[in-house]
Structures are given as C-alpha cells and as structure tokens.
Scaffold this motif. Structure first.
Motif, PDB file in Angstrom:
ATOM      1  N   SER A 162      15.357  41.024  64.672  1.00 49.66           N
ATOM      2  CA  SER A 162      16.669  40.620  65.186  1.00 49.66           C
ATOM      3  C   SER A 162      17.015  39.168  64.868  1.00 49.66           C
ATOM      4  CB  SER A 162      16.708  40.825  66.706  1.00 49.66           C
ATOM      5  OG  SER A 162      15.719  40.027  67.334  1.00 49.66           O
ATOM      6  N   TYR A 163      16.008  38.384  64.469  1.00 51.80           N
ATOM      7  CA  TYR A 163      16.255  36.966  64.205  1.00 51.80           C
ATOM      8  C   TYR A 163      16.548  36.679  62.730  1.00 51.80           C
ATOM      9  CZ  TYR A 163      11.231  37.606  63.403  1.00 51.80           C
ATOM     10  OH  TYR A 163      10.015  38.087  63.007  1.00 51.80           O
ATOM     11  N   SER A 164      16.709  37.726  61.918  1.00 54.68           N
ATOM     12  CA  SER A 164      16.880  37.509  60.477  1.00 54.68           C
ATOM     13  C   SER A 164      18.107  38.214  59.931  1.00 54.68           C
ATOM     14  CB  SER A 164      15.638  38.004  59.731  1.00 54.68           C
ATOM     15  OG  SER A 164      15.798  37.866  58.331  1.00 54.68           O
ATOM     16  N   ASP A 165      18.727  37.579  58.913  1.00 50.23           N
ATOM     17  CA  ASP A 165      19.813  38.190  58.162  1.00 50.23           C
ATOM     18  C   ASP A 165      19.402  38.501  56.722  1.00 50.23           C
ATOM     19  OD1 ASP A 165      21.876  38.157  60.163  1.00 50.23           O
ATOM     20  OD2 ASP A 165      22.041  35.988  59.858  1.00 50.23           O
ATOM     21  N   LEU A 166      18.266  37.930  56.269  1.00 50.63           N
ATOM     22  CA  LEU A 166      17.850  38.066  54.876  1.00 50.63           C
ATOM     23  C   LEU A 166      16.491  38.753  54.803  1.00 50.63           C
ATOM     24  CD1 LEU A 166      18.882  34.551  53.479  1.00 50.63           C
ATOM     25  CD2 LEU A 166      20.146  36.710  53.308  1.00 50.63           C
ATOM     26  N   LEU A 167      16.506  40.076  54.645  1.00 49.59           N
ATOM     27  CA  LEU A 167      15.273  40.846  54.566  1.00 49.59           C
ATOM     28  C   LEU A 167      14.926  41.089  53.097  1.00 49.59           C
ATOM     29  CD1 LEU A 167      13.385  42.036  56.735  1.00 49.59           C
ATOM     30  CD2 LEU A 167      14.457  44.255  56.311  1.00 49.59           C
ATOM     31  N   ARG A 300      19.196  39.090  45.359  1.00 49.69           N
ATOM     32  CA  ARG A 300      19.642  40.429  45.758  1.00 49.69           C
ATOM     33  C   ARG A 300      18.905  40.756  47.059  1.00 49.69           C
ATOM     34  NH1 ARG A 300      19.635  44.583  40.735  1.00 49.69           N
ATOM     35  NH2 ARG A 300      21.136  45.619  42.113  1.00 49.69           N
ATOM     36  N   TRP A 301      19.642  41.222  48.045  1.00 50.35           N
ATOM     37  CA  TRP A 301      19.055  41.374  49.369  1.00 50.35           C
ATOM     38  C   TRP A 301      19.124  42.811  49.862  1.00 50.35           C
ATOM     39  CZ3 TRP A 301      16.303  37.308  50.448  1.00 50.35           C
ATOM     40  CH2 TRP A 301      16.671  36.085  49.875  1.00 50.35           C
ATOM     41  N   LEU A 302      18.117  43.178  50.625  1.00 46.23           N
ATOM     42  CA  LEU A 302      18.054  44.519  51.183  1.00 46.23           C
ATOM     43  C   LEU A 302      19.151  44.735  52.218  1.00 46.23           C
ATOM     44  CD1 LEU A 302      14.195  44.819  51.721  1.00 46.23           C
ATOM     45  CD2 LEU A 302      15.546  45.822  49.867  1.00 46.23           C
ATOM     46  N   GLN A 303      19.547  46.005  52.359  1.00 48.53           N
ATOM     47  CA  GLN A 303      20.530  46.401  53.358  1.00 48.53           C
ATOM     48  C   GLN A 303      19.951  47.537  54.199  1.00 48.53           C
ATOM     49  OE1 GLN A 303      23.378  44.687  53.725  1.00 48.53           O
ATOM     50  NE2 GLN A 303      22.735  43.407  51.995  1.00 48.53           N
ATOM     51  N   PRO A 304      20.429  47.708  55.427  1.00 42.36           N
ATOM     52  CA  PRO A 304      19.956  48.828  56.248  1.00 42.36           C
ATOM     53  C   PRO A 304      20.114  50.156  55.513  1.00 42.36           C
ATOM     54  CG  PRO A 304      21.261  47.324  57.581  1.00 42.36           C
ATOM     55  CD  PRO A 304      21.405  46.860  56.157  1.00 42.36           C
ATOM     56  N   GLY A 305      19.097  50.975  55.593  1.00 42.60           N
ATOM     57  CA  GLY A 305      19.134  52.280  54.945  1.00 42.60           C
ATOM     58  C   GLY A 305      18.617  52.307  53.522  1.00 42.60           C
ATOM     59  N   ASP A 306      18.381  51.146  52.927  1.00 46.93           N
ATOM     60  CA  ASP A 306      17.864  51.104  51.558  1.00 46.93           C
ATOM     61  C   ASP A 306      16.490  51.786  51.479  1.00 46.93           C
ATOM     62  OD1 ASP A 306      20.032  49.789  50.539  1.00 46.93           O
ATOM     63  OD2 ASP A 306      19.061  47.831  50.351  1.00 46.93           O
ATOM     64  N   ILE A 307      16.248  52.452  50.361  1.00 45.42           N
ATOM     65  CA  ILE A 307      14.959  53.063  50.093  1.00 45.42           C
ATOM     66  C   ILE A 307      14.213  52.183  49.093  1.00 45.42           C
ATOM     67  CG2 ILE A 307      13.716  55.082  49.225  1.00 45.42           C
ATOM     68  CD1 ILE A 307      15.231  55.595  51.816  1.00 45.42           C
ATOM     69  N   ILE A 308      13.046  51.675  49.511  1.00 47.25           N
ATOM     70  CA  ILE A 308      12.219  50.830  48.649  1.00 47.25           C
ATOM     71  C   ILE A 308      11.069  51.669  48.112  1.00 47.25           C
ATOM     72  CG2 ILE A 308      10.860  48.724  48.480  1.00 47.25           C
ATOM     73  CD1 ILE A 308      12.209  47.782  51.069  1.00 47.25           C
ATOM     74  N   GLU A 309      10.899  51.651  46.801  1.00 42.99           N
ATOM     75  CA  GLU A 309       9.761  52.308  46.164  1.00 42.99           C
ATOM     76  C   GLU A 309       9.021  51.290  45.304  1.00 42.99           C
ATOM     77  OE1 GLU A 309      10.895  56.864  45.321  1.00 42.99           O
ATOM     78  OE2 GLU A 309      12.152  55.395  44.279  1.00 42.99           O
ATOM     79  N   LEU A 310       7.775  51.016  45.653  1.00 43.66           N
ATOM     80  CA  LEU A 310       6.919  50.175  44.830  1.00 43.66           C
ATOM     81  C   LEU A 310       5.933  51.079  44.109  1.00 43.66           C
ATOM     82  CD1 LEU A 310       6.068  47.145  47.155  1.00 43.66           C
ATOM     83  CD2 LEU A 310       8.124  47.570  45.795  1.00 43.66           C
ATOM     84  N   GLU A 311       5.881  50.955  42.799  1.00 42.51           N
ATOM     85  CA  GLU A 311       4.980  51.786  41.998  1.00 42.51           C
ATOM     86  C   GLU A 311       4.010  50.891  41.245  1.00 42.51           C
ATOM     87  OE1 GLU A 311       5.068  55.251  38.517  1.00 42.51           O
ATOM     88  OE2 GLU A 311       6.950  54.436  39.324  1.00 42.51           O
ATOM     89  N   PRO A 326      19.487  45.182  64.028  1.00 37.30           N
ATOM     90  CA  PRO A 326      19.857  45.076  65.439  1.00 37.30           C
ATOM     91  C   PRO A 326      20.791  43.885  65.683  1.00 37.30           C
ATOM     92  CG  PRO A 326      17.721  44.083  65.103  1.00 37.30           C
ATOM     93  CD  PRO A 326      18.145  44.634  63.754  1.00 37.30           C
ATOM     94  N   PRO A 327      21.350  43.768  66.886  1.00 37.47           N
ATOM     95  CA  PRO A 327      22.152  42.588  67.214  1.00 37.47           C
ATOM     96  C   PRO A 327      21.337  41.311  67.010  1.00 37.47           C
ATOM     97  CG  PRO A 327      22.420  44.282  68.890  1.00 37.47           C
ATOM     98  CD  PRO A 327      21.317  44.753  68.001  1.00 37.47           C
ATOM     99  N   LYS A 328      21.992  40.273  66.523  1.00 37.79           N
ATOM    100  CA  LYS A 328      21.318  39.022  66.176  1.00 37.79           C
ATOM    101  C   LYS A 328      20.820  38.310  67.427  1.00 37.79           C
ATOM    102  CE  LYS A 328      20.014  35.793  63.265  1.00 37.79           C
ATOM    103  NZ  LYS A 328      20.966  35.018  62.452  1.00 37.79           N
ATOM    104  N   ARG A 329      19.570  37.821  67.337  1.00 38.61           N
ATOM    105  CA  ARG A 329      18.999  36.975  68.388  1.00 38.61           C
ATOM    106  C   ARG A 329      18.701  35.619  67.796  1.00 38.61           C
ATOM    107  NH1 ARG A 329      14.057  39.477  71.482  1.00 38.61           N
ATOM    108  NH2 ARG A 329      14.452  37.593  72.704  1.00 38.61           N
ATOM    109  N   THR A 330      18.965  34.563  68.561  1.00 42.00           N
ATOM    110  CA  THR A 330      18.661  33.211  68.103  1.00 42.00           C
ATOM    111  C   THR A 330      17.797  32.515  69.125  1.00 42.00           C
ATOM    112  OG1 THR A 330      20.692  32.373  69.126  1.00 42.00           O
ATOM    113  CG2 THR A 330      20.803  33.021  66.789  1.00 42.00           C
ATOM    114  N   PHE A 331      17.086  31.493  68.659  1.00 42.43           N
ATOM    115  CA  PHE A 331      16.221  30.716  69.540  1.00 42.43           C
ATOM    116  C   PHE A 331      16.779  29.307  69.667  1.00 42.43           C
ATOM    117  CE2 PHE A 331      12.768  27.684  70.168  1.00 42.43           C
ATOM    118  CZ  PHE A 331      12.172  28.196  71.304  1.00 42.43           C
ATOM    119  N   THR A 332      16.846  28.815  70.906  1.00 47.39           N
ATOM    120  CA  THR A 332      17.274  27.440  71.134  1.00 47.39           C
ATOM    121  C   THR A 332      16.268  26.754  72.034  1.00 47.39           C
ATOM    122  OG1 THR A 332      18.637  28.129  73.026  1.00 47.39           O
ATOM    123  CG2 THR A 332      19.722  27.969  70.867  1.00 47.39           C
ATOM    124  N   ARG A 333      16.157  25.464  71.898  1.00 50.84           N
ATOM    125  CA  ARG A 333      15.198  24.691  72.689  1.00 50.84           C
ATOM    126  C   ARG A 333      15.655  24.600  74.132  1.00 50.84           C
ATOM    127  NH1 ARG A 333      14.076  19.312  74.200  1.00 50.84           N
ATOM    128  NH2 ARG A 333      11.862  18.795  74.135  1.00 50.84           N
TER     129      ARG A 333
END
Length: 333
Positions: A162-167, A300-311, A326-333
């Motif tokens: 939830s803390y990431s936008d770049l998977l 190039r960035w992954l999107q929800p539902g993408d199928i990854i195949e490593l061979e 999921p909904p974005k979560r952030t951390f603050t001090r």
C-alpha cells in the motif's frame, strides 16, 4: 533432477511433499523410496528409513546430503521402471505419481533459512554504463539480506504494498545451498550447491530509493514479496555460465539476457559469503538482476493484473499475476 515442493488436496486435508518431475508427472520421492525399500526390506522398516533419508520436506531432504540425493535418483528410476508395467502405489495403497494438474507447486524451498541477493551483473549495477561503480563493487560481491518469510510460489498472486506506486519485477536466478560449510574455498564451492531455481525479486522502487538514499536497505522496498520456482534443478543438469533468460509481461518480451554476463561467479560468491560465516542447507543466494532485466531500467512499470513470466533455460518458467493495488498509505513522523 528437477525437484519440487508440492501440495495436493486429499480427503483429510492438504498433503505436502517433495517430488521429482519425470515424464511430465510428479513422483512423490518419499513414497517412491518407500516403495523401493519395501521391495528390499519389508514395508514396516521402509516407512521409517524413507522418512529419514528422503523426508517430505525440502530442507530436511537437503540435510540428508549425498545419500538423500542418491536415494531420490533411486526412487525415480524405480518408479519409472515399475510405472511402465503397471500403476505404482505405496505399500498401503498410497499415491506415488501425480499429474501436474493435480498438485500445487510451492517454492522449491518454501521457507529458506536465509535469503541473500547479490549484485553480480555489472550491466544492471551500472545501469548499462550510465552510473560509475565504486571500485569496491569490483573487489567484493555485495548483497542485501531479504525476508525468507515472504517467499511465495509459482502462480500465487503478487501482493501490491500500500505504500508504493512503482512495482517492479527482476529477472534473476539463484542457488540453494546443499551442504553446511564455513570458509569454503572457491575451488570446492560447487560441492555446496544443491541446485538452481528462478528468482523474481519483486521491488517497490519508490520506497526502495527513498530508504537507500539514507545509506541502508533495501528493506520495505523488497521484504514484502520474493518469488522462487518452479523447481530446483540439480547441478548435473545445468550450465550456469550460459543460460538464456527472458522476462515476459502479458506475453510481451520486456527483458532478455544471459547468465554468462555475470561479473561474479557462484564459486566467488560462495567463498565470500562463507568467510567466517556458516552456510546451511536451504540457504538461498540470488544472482541479482541481469542488465535491463527489470522495468526500472526500461522505464516500464507493472500494473495490477499483469502476468509476469520469467523463463530461464534449463529450469523452466516462473509465472505470477500482479495483485490489485490497495488504497495508498503514507508514513509521517
């Protein structure tokens, strides 16, 4: 051999075991060896001996060493010969052979003792020469230690933190240690390799870059998910110096390279990793990403539902789907 950890549904709940892929099917190694021993020594002692020499847990099996590997090969040969004449069953009618469609593959070692992921490919480390590497990179093989409790299996859904936008995915392979050792000389390092598997080092790039800017990590950028599989290939069946490696996203090739472009060899990595530190059966060591082997290098960035195949040549295909964001979560001090 191509060894797997698997789960199969039964009337009394899931059964877990280790197996070998043979002729497109999975042979239960513990039960296969039980059948072999029953022919030689009687059914009662067969169960006891098989549970020690070829136990149904991969780490326990690796601890049995060369005796266990030889027993596994004996079991496969025995079952294949018997299967050619009639259906093979255990002394009490147990299943020995399964269709691939009947089982759920787990990671070859579902929960490694430890997870070290190295940065062995100069092309990836230097961003294809765009970044000047410190001289220390050429002096010692460096790694980060990951989280062995978040290893998932082939076909399992990749959780989106939830803390990431770049998977991101990472095209890698790795080794499992098969024998305990400390201060292992590189000349004997191959004796300690149980086998090879494919490794997808899933990464949350935004928080990874943030935490590494401080000089430590990655932690949150990696620890939520690692993927291994589909099998462990024993060293007699593979040449790690020349393996074609491909990453496909939704069927499209994004990355393609070769294991032979690694700057650091497995012998060097094992020697350094074991300096004044004991390696144990079931420890995992990753190669790091091949050059242009991740979306970050390609923008190039992954999107929800993408199928990854490593061979990886000689090992197989590791396939997973990216989960929902999921909904974005952030951390603050």
């Amino acid at each position: 051999m191509k060894l797997v950890s698997f789960e199969v549904s039964t009337s009394i709940g899931p059964l877990h075991g280790i197996g070998a892929i043979s002729q497109g099917k999975i042979i239960d190694l513990n039960m296969g060896y039980t059948c072999y021993l029953a022919d030689k020594r009687g059914s009662y002692i067969a169960y006891e001996l098989a549970s020690v020499i070829v136990p149904p847990d991969m780490i326990a099996f690796l601890r049995s060493g060369q005796e266990g590997m030889e027993a596994a090969r004996t079991a496969v040969d025995y079952v294949v010969r018997k299967q050619a004449k009639s259906t093979v069953v255990g002394p009490m009618g147990e299943r020995v052979v399964y269709e691939m469609s009947e089982v759920k593959l787990k990671a070859p070692v579902p929960r490694p003792n430890s997870l070290r992921d190295y940065l062995a490919f100069e092309g990836h480390a230097s961003l294809s020469g765009l970044r000047q590497l410190d001289k220390a990179w050429y002096e010692i093989p460096v790694c980060y230690k990951g989280n062995p409790d978040t290893v998932i299996a082939p076909e399992e859904t990749i959780p989106w933190p939830s803390y990431s936008d770049l998977l991101d995915y990472e095209l890698e392979y790795g080794i499992y240690i098969g024998k305990e050792g400390k201060n292992i000389p590189r000349e004997r390092a191959e004796e300690y390799i149980a086998g090879y598997t494919i490794f997808n080092d899933i990464s949350a790039r935004d928080i990874q870059m943030q935490e590494m800017a401080v000089g430590l990590g990655p932690v949150k950028g990696k620890d939520f998910c690692s993927i291994m599989g589909p099998c462990l290939v024993t060293p007699d069946e593979i040449d790690p110096s020349n393996l074609k490696m491909i990453a496909r996203i939704n069927g499209e090739v994004w990355s393609e390279n070769n294991s032979g472009t690694s700057y650091w060899s497995w012998a060097q990595i094992i020697e350094f990793a074991s300096m004044e530190e004991t390696l144990y059966p079931g420890d995992f060591l990753g190669s790091g990403t091949v050059e242009k082997g991740c979306g970050g290098e390609l923008n190039r960035w992954l999107q929800p539902g993408d199928i990854i195949e490593l061979e990886v040549e000689g090992i197989g295909v590791l396939r997973n789907r990216v989960g929902e964001k999921p909904p974005k979560r952030t951390f603050t001090r």
